[in-house]
Each structure stands twice: as structure tokens, then as C-alpha cells.
Scaffold this active site. Structure first.
Site, PDB file in Angstrom:
ATOM      1  N   GLY A  46       0.833  -1.200   0.000  1.00  0.00           N
ATOM      2  CA  GLY A  46       0.000   0.000   0.000  1.00  0.00           C
ATOM      3  C   GLY A  46       0.861   1.241   0.000  1.00  0.00           C
ATOM      4  CD  GLN A  51       3.253   5.739   2.822  1.00  0.00           C
ATOM      5  OE1 GLN A  51       2.313   5.226   2.244  1.00  0.00           O
ATOM      6  NE2 GLN A  51       4.213   5.015   3.391  1.00  0.00           N
ATOM      7  CB  CYS A  91       4.664   1.979   7.471  1.00  0.00           C
ATOM      8  SG  CYS A  91       4.321   3.517   6.602  1.00  0.00           S
ATOM      9  CG  LEU A  92       6.455   0.892   1.485  1.00  0.00           C
ATOM     10  CD1 LEU A  92       5.990   1.245   0.075  1.00  0.00           C
ATOM     11  CD2 LEU A  92       7.553  -0.163   1.439  1.00  0.00           C
ATOM     12  CG  HIS A 133      -1.080   1.415   7.296  1.00  0.00           C
ATOM     13  ND1 HIS A 133      -0.194   0.891   8.211  1.00  0.00           N
ATOM     14  CD2 HIS A 133      -0.346   2.209   6.478  1.00  0.00           C
ATOM     15  CE1 HIS A 133       1.021   1.366   7.962  1.00  0.00           C
ATOM     16  NE2 HIS A 133       0.962   2.170   6.904  1.00  0.00           N
ATOM     17  CD  GLU A 134      -1.235   2.620   2.702  1.00  0.00           C
ATOM     18  OE1 GLU A 134      -0.785   3.773   2.611  1.00  0.00           O
ATOM     19  OE2 GLU A 134      -0.536   1.637   2.986  1.00  0.00           O
ATOM     20  CG  HIS A 137       0.186   6.901   5.449  1.00  0.00           C
ATOM     21  ND1 HIS A 137       1.269   7.304   6.196  1.00  0.00           N
ATOM     22  CD2 HIS A 137       0.357   5.580   5.221  1.00  0.00           C
ATOM     23  CE1 HIS A 137       2.068   6.260   6.400  1.00  0.00           C
ATOM     24  NE2 HIS A 137       1.541   5.194   5.823  1.00  0.00           N
TER      25      HIS A 137
HETATM   26 NI    NI Z   1       2.279   3.246   5.735  1.00  0.00          NI
END
Ligand code: NI
Length: 165
Positions: A46, A51, A91-92, A133-134, A137
């Protein structure tokens, strides 16, 4: 297409609240293509526009095994949620950190699709975790903020050392 730079926690830009997308035009389509390439290259399941330092309400998700099921959600909103589930999230933007977070088990989501058409769907399990989660963000929230302040401080230190920021 291009691989975009992913912001790393605790970069303050990750706390920006994203704005709704008014028109799904060629600029948005280019952003979707670049974000998809970035997400698959990472690799991740995701990615939120936040991000990559674009503060518009756009998230991409692909939890399929063959990575051929890209889901594009524009201006996503959680309409209903129920139940609870624990999942070890990563998470990236927080590479190498995996921590258990409790979220809703089932959600109903409304969004615009890649073509700007509104749609609604239900999600549960891992897909529901990813969407929550996304969307966080887009609200300027990183998953580590669900952890104790002691854990958050440890993660911040680890990230700062690792990234030398
Ligand atoms: Ni994330």
C-alpha cells in the site's frame, strides 16, 4: 513512469492532512502510475500520496500475491466499521519496523475509482487493515502513533540513527 522518493518517519511532512481531489485528470493519472511503480519497486502492499509528499487524498493498495490487482482509491472514506483485529503492521515510511496494531475487522468504504467514478465496497481482514493504515496517512497519521510513547521514542531514535537525519 518514475520512482518517487518516499518520506521517512519522523519527517514532519508525514503529518500533513491531505486535501480531497477535485478532478481526476491526466495529472492524477500520472501520479497514480508513478505511485504504483514506486509501491511495486519498494516492494509494498500500500502507498498513500502523503508518503511521496503529495498531499491529496489518493491511496493505492495491492495485497494480491501476483501483484496484478492494483486498487486505486481517490477521496476514500470509511462509512461504517465493526469488530476488532490485531495485525502486525509495517510501513514503507518506517522501514524495518513491525508492530501490532488493533483496528476494525470490517469496514465499508466509499471512494472514487481510477476514472473518477464513485463506488462503495466492504473490506475485511488484511484488506481492511491496509485501507485503514493508508487512510490514516491521508489524515497525517503514521501507524507507530498507536504505540506507547516509549515505543514511539525508541522507533524515532532508531530511524534517526539509521537515516542520519
Ligand atoms: Ni504506511
Amino acid at each position: 513512469m518514475a520512482i518517487l522518493k518516499i518520506l521517512n518517519y519522523p519527517d514532519p511532512r508525514l503529518y500533513t492532512v491531505a486535501k480531497p481531489i477535485a478532478a481526476v485528470d491526466s495529472k492524477i493519472h500520472r501520479l497514480i502510475d508513478n505511485m504504483a511503480e514506486t509501491m511495486y519497486a519498494a516492494p509494498g502492499v500500500g502507498l498513500a500520496a502523503t508518503q511521496v509528499d503529495v498531499h491529496q487524498q489518493l491511496i493505492l493498495i495491492d495485497i494480491s500475491e501476483d501483484k496484478r490487482n492494483l486498487q486505486v482509491l481517490i477521496n476514500p472514506k470509511i462509512i461504517t466499521s465493526s469488530g476488532k483485529q490485531d495485525y502486525e503492521e509495517g510501513c514503507l515510511s518506517v522501514p524495518g519496523i513491525y508492530e501490532q496494531v488493533t483496528r476494525a475487522e470490517k469496514i465499508t468504504v466509499s471512494a472514487l475509482n481510477h476514472d473518477g467514478k464513485p463506488f462503495e465496497f466492504e473490506a475485511e481482514g488484511l484488506l481492511a487493515v491496509c485501507i485503514q493504515h493508508e487512510i490514516d496517512h491521508l489524515l497525517g497519521k503514521v501507524f507507530v502513533e498507536y504505540l506507547s510513547s516509549l515505543k514511539q521514542a525508541r522507533i524515532k531514535n532508531k530511524m534517526k540513527k539509521r537515516l542520519r537525519i
